[in-house]
Each structure stands twice: as C-alpha cells, then as structure tokens.
Write a protein that holds these residues in place. Structure first.
Motif, short mmCIF file in Angstrom:
data_model
loop_
_atom_site.label_atom_id
_atom_site.label_comp_id
_atom_site.label_asym_id
_atom_site.label_seq_id
_atom_site.Cartn_x
_atom_site.Cartn_y
_atom_site.Cartn_z
N VAL A 166 0.84 -1.21 0.00
CA VAL A 166 0.00 0.00 0.00
C VAL A 166 0.87 1.25 0.00
O VAL A 166 0.63 2.20 -0.74
N GLU A 167 1.92 1.22 0.82
CA GLU A 167 2.83 2.36 0.92
C GLU A 167 3.44 2.72 -0.46
O GLU A 167 3.60 3.90 -0.80
N GLU A 168 3.77 1.70 -1.25
CA GLU A 168 4.36 1.96 -2.58
C GLU A 168 3.34 2.62 -3.50
O GLU A 168 3.69 3.48 -4.32
N ALA A 169 2.08 2.19 -3.39
CA ALA A 169 1.04 2.81 -4.22
C ALA A 169 0.87 4.28 -3.84
O ALA A 169 0.80 5.15 -4.71
N VAL A 170 0.86 4.54 -2.54
CA VAL A 170 0.68 5.94 -2.08
C VAL A 170 1.86 6.79 -2.55
O VAL A 170 1.67 7.92 -3.01
N GLU A 171 3.05 6.23 -2.48
CA GLU A 171 4.25 6.99 -2.87
C GLU A 171 4.18 7.38 -4.35
O GLU A 171 4.45 8.52 -4.73
N ILE A 172 3.74 6.46 -5.19
CA ILE A 172 3.73 6.75 -6.63
C ILE A 172 2.54 7.67 -6.98
O ILE A 172 2.65 8.53 -7.86
N ILE A 173 1.43 7.53 -6.24
CA ILE A 173 0.29 8.44 -6.44
C ILE A 173 0.71 9.87 -6.04
O ILE A 173 0.35 10.84 -6.71
N ASP A 174 1.50 9.98 -4.98
CA ASP A 174 1.99 11.30 -4.56
C ASP A 174 2.87 11.92 -5.65
O ASP A 174 2.82 13.14 -5.88
N ARG A 175 3.68 11.09 -6.31
CA ARG A 175 4.53 11.62 -7.39
C ARG A 175 3.68 12.13 -8.53
O ARG A 175 4.04 13.09 -9.21
N LEU A 176 2.54 11.46 -8.78
CA LEU A 176 1.67 11.88 -9.88
C LEU A 176 0.93 13.17 -9.53
O LEU A 176 0.80 14.07 -10.37
N GLY A 177 0.43 13.23 -8.30
CA GLY A 177 -0.25 14.45 -7.84
C GLY A 177 -1.60 14.71 -8.48
O GLY A 177 -1.93 15.86 -8.76
N ARG A 178 -2.37 13.66 -8.76
CA ARG A 178 -3.74 13.86 -9.27
C ARG A 178 -4.73 13.38 -8.21
O ARG A 178 -4.76 12.20 -7.87
N PRO A 179 -5.57 14.32 -7.71
CA PRO A 179 -6.45 13.96 -6.59
C PRO A 179 -7.48 12.88 -6.91
O PRO A 179 -8.01 12.27 -5.99
N ASN A 180 -7.77 12.63 -8.19
CA ASN A 180 -8.76 11.58 -8.48
C ASN A 180 -8.12 10.18 -8.58
O ASN A 180 -8.79 9.24 -9.00
N VAL A 181 -6.86 10.06 -8.20
CA VAL A 181 -6.26 8.72 -8.13
C VAL A 181 -6.14 8.32 -6.65
O VAL A 181 -5.49 9.00 -5.86
#
Ligand code: LER
Ligand code: MN
Length: 271
Positions: A166-181
């Motif tokens: 889960v932590e890895e998913a959150v880290e990569i979502i943070d890099r993307l920076g799109r709130p709908n992900v």
C-alpha cells in the motif's frame, strides 16, 4: 461501509477472480437477493455490456456498480502501461478510457491492478515507472472531468513485481499528484506484502477509495485466517465509509461462496 461482490460476464477467463461468471442480469439479481449493496464488474472491454439494460436493472434492484475492474485487460488482453512497446501502451490506455466512459454512466471508479504492467527486465526501474506514470496521468486526466476516480491496487509479488505494498502505491500516487487517483488496498495481497494490514489501512486512511476483501486463502471472508473483525473495527475507527468488496474464488461453489461472504460481512456490518 457498503458490501460488494466481484462478478464478470460469462466469457471471462476461468482464472478471473470473480464469484459469478454469468449473464449480468443473473449476477445482479443474485447479489441483490444475498443482501449486497453493489457489484464490481470485471471487464475486458467496454463493449461487453449493454449499459442501458444494466442501468435499468440496477434501478430496479436498487444496486450499485461501485467499481469497474480491469484485471482482464492484462490477463486476457495482454495490455499494460509499462510495456516498452508504444502500441501496446496506447491500446492499454484507450481500453481503460473506454472503461472510464462506462464508469461515468454508472458513477463507478475504475481500478488499475495488474494492467499497470511489470517492471521491464534489463532496464532501470525508473524507466518502467516513467512509462507507467505517463499512462496513469493520461487516464486520470481523462477521468477527472467525468467525475471518475481511478483506484490503484497494490498486488502481491507472485502476480506482479511492481507496486506490491500500500505504501508503494501511495508513494507513486503522490509523485503523480492527481487527486482523483486513490489507493485500493486488497487485504489478500496486504496479508502477503504489508507488515500489518491494520496499520497500513490506518496510516493511509485518507487515500483509500475502495477495498477488496478475500481471506488468506482467497476464499470468502471467514474461510481463512485473516482477522476481519479487527480489520473492520480499524476501518470503522478511521471513518472509512466506502465499499469492501469480496473478490474471492468461487469455492466450494459460486453460490455458496457469495452467500458465505454476504452472511459473514453483513454480521460485521449490519445495515
Ligand atoms: C489480482 O490479484 C487482483 O486482486 C485484482 O483485483 C487486480 O487486478
Ligand atoms: Mn484485488
């Protein structure tokens, strides 16, 4: 919290992680009779369903489709976001956009599970990640004005070598920076990958859009050794109000698996 069950059209691969592989009218009516709030639809491509007919059925049954899942796009279609082949990536992206169009009609989310693709052997990790992020950005941008959220699902190492915790998913979502992900934890995968299911759910509570439930053996909750009472009490304590959807193997039979999951989850999550 609401409870759901994952289903697919009859032509889905035998390996699809769904209980019912049947005409959607049959699956939707069974899910309703068992007391589910919604069905998750596993699709290979958007043309597999007659959206108007499904909309009428959902209205009649007062049921939702909270999620359109895309595992078949990878498992059967062989398409993914990390492929070094531009044509394969483009096909994966346009397939997911087609699912997003359907999701808009049903006010569903669309999941990105194994369709993210594996890390490509023989190249720097960053290269695969960059192709993945470019594709994810494309679909998230497409989904945003349609009001559709994308749910990135960490999947265990025996199925894919990229984004397992889960932590890895959150880290990569943070890099993307799109709130709908959002992140989409699946407790079956978390049992293999995360240090503690409960601690990860609590730590990333604000990032969770949707959750898959299966027991340790991928059977219905209550048929293995995961501590669902504890998991659910943590989710309640952190204020999670979305879906927990049974994505389970159809054993001993599809009907019994679906009934067991509904009985067990309803006892912990009364209406
Ligand atoms: C696969 O193991 C899985 O859990 C799916 O929901 C993701 O494609
Ligand atoms: Mn899953």
């Amino acid at each position: 919290m609401k409870i759901g069950i994952a289903v697919a059209p009859p032509e889905a691969l035998a390996s699809a992680f769904v209980v019912f592989r049947d005409d959607l009218e049959v699956s939707i009516k069974k899910a309703k009779a068992l007391g589910y709030d919604g069905v998750e639809l596993a699709l290979l491509h958007p043309g597999q369903i007659d959206a108007g007919r499904i909309e009428r059925l959902l209205k009649e049954c007062k049921l939702e489709i909270p999620m359109i899942s895309s595992g078949q796009v990878f498992a059967e279609g062989g398409l993914c976001f990390t492929s070094p082949d531009r044509a394969v990536r483009d096909k994966a992206i346009s397939r997911i956009k087609g699912l997003i169009d359907q999701a808009q009609r049903f006010r569903s989310m669309v999941n990105i599970g194994r369709v993210r693709g594996p890390l490509e052997p023989g190249e720097a990790r960053r290269d695969s990640e960059d192709r993945f992020l470019e594709a994810l950005d494309d679909v998230a941008q497409y989904a945003e004005p349609k009001g559709v959220d994308i749910a990135l699902e960490p999947v265990n190492r025996y199925e894919i070598n990229f984004i397992n915790r889960v932590e890895e998913a959150v880290e990569i979502i943070d890099r993307l920076g799109r709130p709908n992900v959002k992140v989409m934890p699946d407790v079956f995968h978390m049992n293999i990958e995360d240090r503690s299911i409960e601690d990860s759910l609590a730590a990333y509570k604000d990032r969770i859009g949707y959750i898959h439930f299966a027991d340790s053996n991928r059977l219905a909750p209550g048929m293995g050794h995961l501590n669902f009472p504890n998991i659910i009490s943590v989710l309640k304590a952190v204020g999670y109000s979305g879906y927990v959807t049974a994505e389970i193997l159809p054993h001993p039979t599809p009907d019994e698996a679906a009934a067991q999951a509904a009985r067990y989850l309803r006892a912990l999550l009364p209406r």
